[in-house]
Design a protein around this motif. Sequence first.
Motif, PDB file in Angstrom:
ATOM      1  N   SER A 167     -33.371  17.431 -23.839  1.00 41.03           N
ATOM      2  CA  SER A 167     -32.144  17.845 -24.525  1.00 41.03           C
ATOM      3  C   SER A 167     -31.144  16.815 -24.636  1.00 41.03           C
ATOM      4  O   SER A 167     -30.073  16.955 -25.233  1.00 41.03           O
ATOM      5  N   ARG A 168     -31.484  15.555 -24.275  1.00 42.38           N
ATOM      6  CA  ARG A 168     -31.003  14.400 -24.491  1.00 42.38           C
ATOM      7  C   ARG A 168     -31.851  13.161 -24.227  1.00 42.38           C
ATOM      8  O   ARG A 168     -32.787  13.453 -23.889  1.00 42.38           O
ATOM      9  N   ALA A 169     -31.471  12.027 -24.747  1.00 44.38           N
ATOM     10  CA  ALA A 169     -32.513  10.770 -24.412  1.00 44.38           C
ATOM     11  C   ALA A 169     -32.547  10.378 -23.276  1.00 44.38           C
ATOM     12  O   ALA A 169     -31.370  10.240 -22.775  1.00 44.38           O
ATOM     13  N   VAL A 170     -33.589   9.793 -22.731  1.00 43.35           N
ATOM     14  CA  VAL A 170     -33.732   9.044 -21.392  1.00 43.35           C
ATOM     15  C   VAL A 170     -34.615   7.813 -21.697  1.00 43.35           C
ATOM     16  O   VAL A 170     -35.786   8.018 -22.518  1.00 43.35           O
ATOM     17  N   THR A 171     -34.257   6.738 -21.258  1.00 43.30           N
ATOM     18  CA  THR A 171     -35.096   5.379 -21.597  1.00 43.30           C
ATOM     19  C   THR A 171     -35.628   5.307 -20.161  1.00 43.30           C
ATOM     20  O   THR A 171     -35.101   5.046 -19.266  1.00 43.30           O
ATOM     21  N   LEU A 172     -37.138   4.859 -20.299  1.00 44.29           N
ATOM     22  CA  LEU A 172     -37.759   4.424 -18.813  1.00 44.29           C
ATOM     23  C   LEU A 172     -38.558   3.119 -19.117  1.00 44.29           C
ATOM     24  O   LEU A 172     -38.815   2.796 -20.249  1.00 44.29           O
ATOM     25  N   VAL A 173     -38.712   2.448 -18.106  1.00 40.50           N
ATOM     26  CA  VAL A 173     -39.234   1.158 -18.157  1.00 40.50           C
ATOM     27  C   VAL A 173     -40.362   1.025 -17.030  1.00 40.50           C
ATOM     28  O   VAL A 173     -40.166   1.537 -15.815  1.00 40.50           O
ATOM     29  N   SER A 174     -41.391   0.336 -17.515  1.00 42.36           N
ATOM     30  CA  SER A 174     -42.736   0.410 -16.391  1.00 42.36           C
ATOM     31  C   SER A 174     -43.750  -0.488 -16.573  1.00 42.36           C
ATOM     32  O   SER A 174     -43.730  -1.110 -17.872  1.00 42.36           O
ATOM     33  N   SER A 175     -44.102  -0.971 -15.533  1.00 45.30           N
ATOM     34  CA  SER A 175     -45.150  -1.993 -15.611  1.00 45.30           C
ATOM     35  C   SER A 175     -46.445  -1.642 -15.489  1.00 45.30           C
ATOM     36  O   SER A 175     -47.651  -2.222 -15.476  1.00 45.30           O
TER      37      SER A 175
END
Length: 119
Positions: A74-82
């Motif tokens: 419903s909106r953008a979300v940014t995720l970071v992972s190793s």
Amino acid sequence: MWNYKIYADNYFTCVPLVVKILDRGIHYVGTAMQVRLPNCNLEDEKTLKKKGRGSFDIRVEANHNICSVKWYDSRAVTLVSSFAGPDPVQKIQCWDKANKTYVEVERPYIVGTYNKYMG
């Protein structure tokens, strides 16, 4: 070697932190603000919205294999992972307010993992 994983919100997430704890053998997943991801040119929210719910864009930092994913629901979300990335992509049921019904949406693995452990 340990198998610890840290899950955090965007208050803490930045690439130098992920690299630092990865060097100590600890993996990380967290939401991130785009301004804390320099040189990570993910598609903007407007472009992902045009592609529809479930669309996402990925970038991988080659030196440490750190994955950044921007996902639009419903909106953008940014995720970071190793350790987590977009694959396998899961099909989930999400509520569509406009049509008042459930719709099937693709969700990258990183989002499912984050949601599972962050509540």
